[in-house]
Design a protein around this motif. Sequence first.
Motif, PDB file in Angstrom:
ATOM      1  N   GLU A 524       0.829  -1.211   0.000  1.00 30.44           N
ATOM      2  CA  GLU A 524       0.000   0.000   0.000  1.00 30.44           C
ATOM      3  C   GLU A 524       0.862   1.258   0.000  1.00 30.44           C
ATOM      4  O   GLU A 524       0.543   2.244  -0.675  1.00 30.44           O
ATOM      5  CB  GLU A 524      -0.925  -0.015   1.223  1.00 30.44           C
ATOM      6  CG  GLU A 524      -2.004  -1.076   1.153  1.00 30.44           C
ATOM      7  CD  GLU A 524      -2.779  -1.194   2.458  1.00 30.44           C
ATOM      8  OE1 GLU A 524      -2.346  -0.580   3.461  1.00 30.44           O
ATOM      9  OE2 GLU A 524      -3.800  -1.912   2.485  1.00 30.44           O
ATOM     10  N   GLN A 527       2.403   1.792  -3.445  1.00 34.91           N
ATOM     11  CA  GLN A 527       1.432   2.185  -4.467  1.00 34.91           C
ATOM     12  C   GLN A 527       0.936   3.620  -4.311  1.00 34.91           C
ATOM     13  O   GLN A 527       0.168   4.102  -5.153  1.00 34.91           O
ATOM     14  CB  GLN A 527       0.248   1.206  -4.440  1.00 34.91           C
ATOM     15  CG  GLN A 527       0.619  -0.184  -4.957  1.00 34.91           C
ATOM     16  CD  GLN A 527      -0.508  -1.185  -4.828  1.00 34.91           C
ATOM     17  OE1 GLN A 527      -1.421  -1.020  -4.005  1.00 34.91           O
ATOM     18  NE2 GLN A 527      -0.459  -2.243  -5.632  1.00 34.91           N
ATOM     19  N   LYS A 528       1.385   4.312  -3.259  1.00 33.44           N
ATOM     20  CA  LYS A 528       1.042   5.729  -3.129  1.00 33.44           C
ATOM     21  C   LYS A 528       1.765   6.566  -4.173  1.00 33.44           C
ATOM     22  O   LYS A 528       1.377   7.705  -4.451  1.00 33.44           O
ATOM     23  CB  LYS A 528       1.379   6.220  -1.721  1.00 33.44           C
ATOM     24  CG  LYS A 528       0.461   5.646  -0.648  1.00 33.44           C
ATOM     25  CD  LYS A 528       0.830   6.123   0.744  1.00 33.44           C
ATOM     26  CE  LYS A 528      -0.101   5.515   1.783  1.00 33.44           C
ATOM     27  NZ  LYS A 528       0.258   5.927   3.170  1.00 33.44           N
ATOM     28  N   ASP A 529       2.826   6.016  -4.746  1.00 30.83           N
ATOM     29  CA  ASP A 529       3.541   6.649  -5.852  1.00 30.83           C
ATOM     30  C   ASP A 529       2.883   6.202  -7.148  1.00 30.83           C
ATOM     31  O   ASP A 529       2.835   5.007  -7.457  1.00 30.83           O
ATOM     32  CB  ASP A 529       5.012   6.227  -5.827  1.00 30.83           C
ATOM     33  CG  ASP A 529       5.831   6.908  -6.916  1.00 30.83           C
ATOM     34  OD1 ASP A 529       5.236   7.556  -7.793  1.00 30.83           O
ATOM     35  OD2 ASP A 529       7.064   6.762  -6.899  1.00 30.83           O
ATOM     36  N   ASP A 530       2.362   7.158  -7.899  1.00 32.81           N
ATOM     37  CA  ASP A 530       1.651   6.820  -9.136  1.00 32.81           C
ATOM     38  C   ASP A 530       2.525   6.066 -10.124  1.00 32.81           C
ATOM     39  O   ASP A 530       2.020   5.306 -10.962  1.00 32.81           O
ATOM     40  CB  ASP A 530       1.107   8.092  -9.803  1.00 32.81           C
ATOM     41  CG  ASP A 530       0.029   8.764  -8.967  1.00 32.81           C
ATOM     42  OD1 ASP A 530      -0.592   8.060  -8.135  1.00 32.81           O
ATOM     43  OD2 ASP A 530      -0.182   9.986  -9.116  1.00 32.81           O
ATOM     44  N   ASP A 531       3.830   6.285 -10.052  1.00 35.20           N
ATOM     45  CA  ASP A 531       4.739   5.620 -10.989  1.00 35.20           C
ATOM     46  C   ASP A 531       5.328   4.336 -10.420  1.00 35.20           C
ATOM     47  O   ASP A 531       6.316   3.803 -10.943  1.00 35.20           O
ATOM     48  CB  ASP A 531       5.886   6.570 -11.359  1.00 35.20           C
ATOM     49  CG  ASP A 531       5.379   7.816 -12.075  1.00 35.20           C
ATOM     50  OD1 ASP A 531       4.399   7.681 -12.832  1.00 35.20           O
ATOM     51  OD2 ASP A 531       5.947   8.898 -11.852  1.00 35.20           O
ATOM     52  N   SER A 532       4.741   3.838  -9.352  1.00 36.08           N
ATOM     53  CA  SER A 532       5.281   2.650  -8.703  1.00 36.08           C
ATOM     54  C   SER A 532       5.294   1.457  -9.649  1.00 36.08           C
ATOM     55  O   SER A 532       4.307   1.220 -10.366  1.00 36.08           O
ATOM     56  CB  SER A 532       4.454   2.293  -7.465  1.00 36.08           C
ATOM     57  OG  SER A 532       4.841   1.043  -6.943  1.00 36.08           O
ATOM     58  N   ALA A 535       2.253  -0.747  -9.104  1.00 44.19           N
ATOM     59  CA  ALA A 535       0.920  -0.149  -9.228  1.00 44.19           C
ATOM     60  C   ALA A 535      -0.085  -1.194  -9.709  1.00 44.19           C
ATOM     61  O   ALA A 535       0.191  -1.962 -10.628  1.00 44.19           O
ATOM     62  CB  ALA A 535       0.968   1.025 -10.198  1.00 44.19           C
ATOM     63  N   GLY A 536      -1.234  -1.203  -9.041  1.00 44.42           N
ATOM     64  CA  GLY A 536      -2.311  -2.097  -9.443  1.00 44.42           C
ATOM     65  C   GLY A 536      -2.187  -3.516  -8.935  1.00 44.42           C
ATOM     66  O   GLY A 536      -3.101  -4.323  -9.110  1.00 44.42           O
ATOM     67  N   GLN A 567      10.210   5.996   1.402  1.00 42.79           N
ATOM     68  CA  GLN A 567       9.094   6.668   0.727  1.00 42.79           C
ATOM     69  C   GLN A 567       7.980   7.015   1.716  1.00 42.79           C
ATOM     70  O   GLN A 567       7.270   8.012   1.552  1.00 42.79           O
ATOM     71  CB  GLN A 567       8.550   5.755  -0.377  1.00 42.79           C
ATOM     72  CG  GLN A 567       7.356   6.329  -1.149  1.00 42.79           C
ATOM     73  CD  GLN A 567       6.830   5.322  -2.175  1.00 42.79           C
ATOM     74  OE1 GLN A 567       7.600   4.594  -2.798  1.00 42.79           O
ATOM     75  NE2 GLN A 567       5.522   5.288  -2.349  1.00 42.79           N
TER      76      GLN A 567
END
Length: 732
Positions: A524, A527-532, A535-536, A567
């Motif tokens: 979690e 995934q707070k970083d949009d470019d992770s 993600a998803g 992060q």
Amino acid sequence: MTAHIGKPLDRVDGPLKVTGQAQYAGEFAVPGLTYGVAVNSTLAKGRILALDVDAAKAVPGVVDVLSHLNRPRMAAYDESYTDMDSADGAPFRPLFNDRVLYSGQPLALVVAETFEAARYAATLVGVRYAQEPHQTDIHRQAPHDAPAELPKPRGDADEAFARAAVKVEAAYSSPVEHHNPMEPHASTVVYQPDGGLTIYDKTQSAVNTLEFVSHIFGLADGDARVLSPFVGGAFGSGLRPQYQVVLAVMAALHLKRSVRVTLTRQQMFTFGHRPQTLQRLKLGADQKGHLEAVIHEVLGETSRFEDFTEHVAEWSGALYHCDNVRLAYQLAALDVYTPLDMRAPGAVLGIYALECALDELAVATGVDPVQLRIDNFSPVNQNEGKPYSSKQLLACYQQGAERFGWSQRNPQPRSMREGHQLIGWGMASGAWEAMLMPASAKATLAIDGSLVVASATADIGTGTYTVMTQIAGETLGLPMDKVTFKLGDTSLPKAPLEGGSFTVSSVGTAVQQACQALIKTLLETAQKDDDSPLAGATPDDVECVDGCLRLKADPARSLTFTDIVRQSGSPSLEAQADAKPEAERDKYATGSHAAVFVEVKVDEALGTVQVSRVVSAIAAGRVVNPKTAENQILGGVVWGIGMALQEETQLDHHLGRFMNHSLAEYHIPVQADIQDLQVIFVEEHDRIVNPLGSKGVGEIGIVGVAAAIANAVYHATGKRVRDLPITLDKLL
């Protein structure tokens, strides 16, 4: 994925222990520490008329002498609070009043600046008694029904026994035994400037100690903290808070000083013990040995102030198939301290009698003892009417017999010999519960990638530190040296007693779930970083490998734990889990099982018995660490040898006092008694018992050993000794 579970790894706490850096309850250095020594009763029942403490107080260095006359306020004796392992009744409280309930009861506490001064001064305390008649003989006390609920009778056991083609009826007995761990019971209570207490205690549950003393002395939350980082063996003696911790807390509150109370080896015989039992077994069978009736009646001892009960008879209705079973359990209330759980409580006694009676049935029917047990195998616990979640007992018989060479056995007693020694081969089954208790654990991942997992459980030498480190390391994909497990501290998440072989199953499940919750927190956070790169992804899509969280389908998409924690903007991330049994368990009976094969050599002229060979085949689910698990089984086998041949605490009923209250006279096996011991772990998969599939091995190792030895002695000599221990005088 880093694999640790199932590997025979060294103990992570081993270096601290072998270098002397591990500190036990009686070893913590405290400025201004005082020392307390208990004065124990010399009679079994009566009242204290007077205490003469003047001579003791005159000894240089003596600070005070505490008794029921000047102690701090304690909760009323009849208040309902009990500890986690208490029996029905009123738990004993030292120095409560002028009543003497048993020989060895602490009556006063001498506190001095040095241990030597306190111990000497304790010998000068004079006690004047009003003596009352006592009874410590189980044979002479009228019994009463035990409060524990037994399985209801099934069928008509008495009628089935009466019409059985083959009958076995025999009485068996077992004596009082005392635990005798290497570390004596001790407590160091540090009195803080603000009046708070830090308590270092020899215990199998820091939580239990804290709750008990807090209740007795009216301590509020936060007034005390209990720590027990290392325990030098306990075997059940540390399940209940023993009187030394109550005395140490009492003295610290009274004097407003730090106090240590350490029991002498002789005083280790003044609280708790394995209870004496008298058992009668009736087995009815057809000509081929199929059980048609089982009647198991047990008389055990308890104290006057508590009803101590064990599961002694239940095993006779659960281990084998029989449709007609009647079980009975009574208690004789004696003027002794309340008995206490001791390794495999109840089972080691009840199964001893059952397995000896089955051997007698095998002789009566001419059926091989292993085959007899195979023919009576049951995949269902008929006491509960539930199938076992797993029961690889048949595999234990097969693998154990093959390793031992059982097929070469001549069934005729006295038929095998080496020179002047008679050779005997015997075997027995073993069983223990596979329990699961609610437990909590917290996992904290630091920014440097190191993991700390914590739970207020204990390690009594069984390897808890190590196996919890293995579980956490494997779950988060970390090497062992990056993981630290903390225990034995009431400031940590709550855990049950360490006992009953349920610690790995219970606390281990909590550790695993806390680490799984931490993985979810890591994901979690990432995934707070949009470019992770994650993600998803869902928790099922990722895995932990070498300090990284990565996609299973595309390992190149990953983040290090360090990057994720950084992060988050915090120096660490943490998660806690509160584990409890799942509802599916209720549909099944759960247990571990064993088959023990023994060879004895009996000197025909002297009657001496040597256990020359043991093969113990164990089915205990998934074994987290085969090295520490084997160590537990070996220890249990050694204790079983002692139980069969040596251990007995002898009571002088005229005095109501244990007479051989020292390691010089209480006999236990030494290295020269131990020969060839082999352990087999039978593969057993169980998805029901708990998420780890583990059943625990602390208790099962001793169950069945004494019976197998007794059966081997019969095979060697033709003489059936039914009263433990089997000493040479009984054989001759």
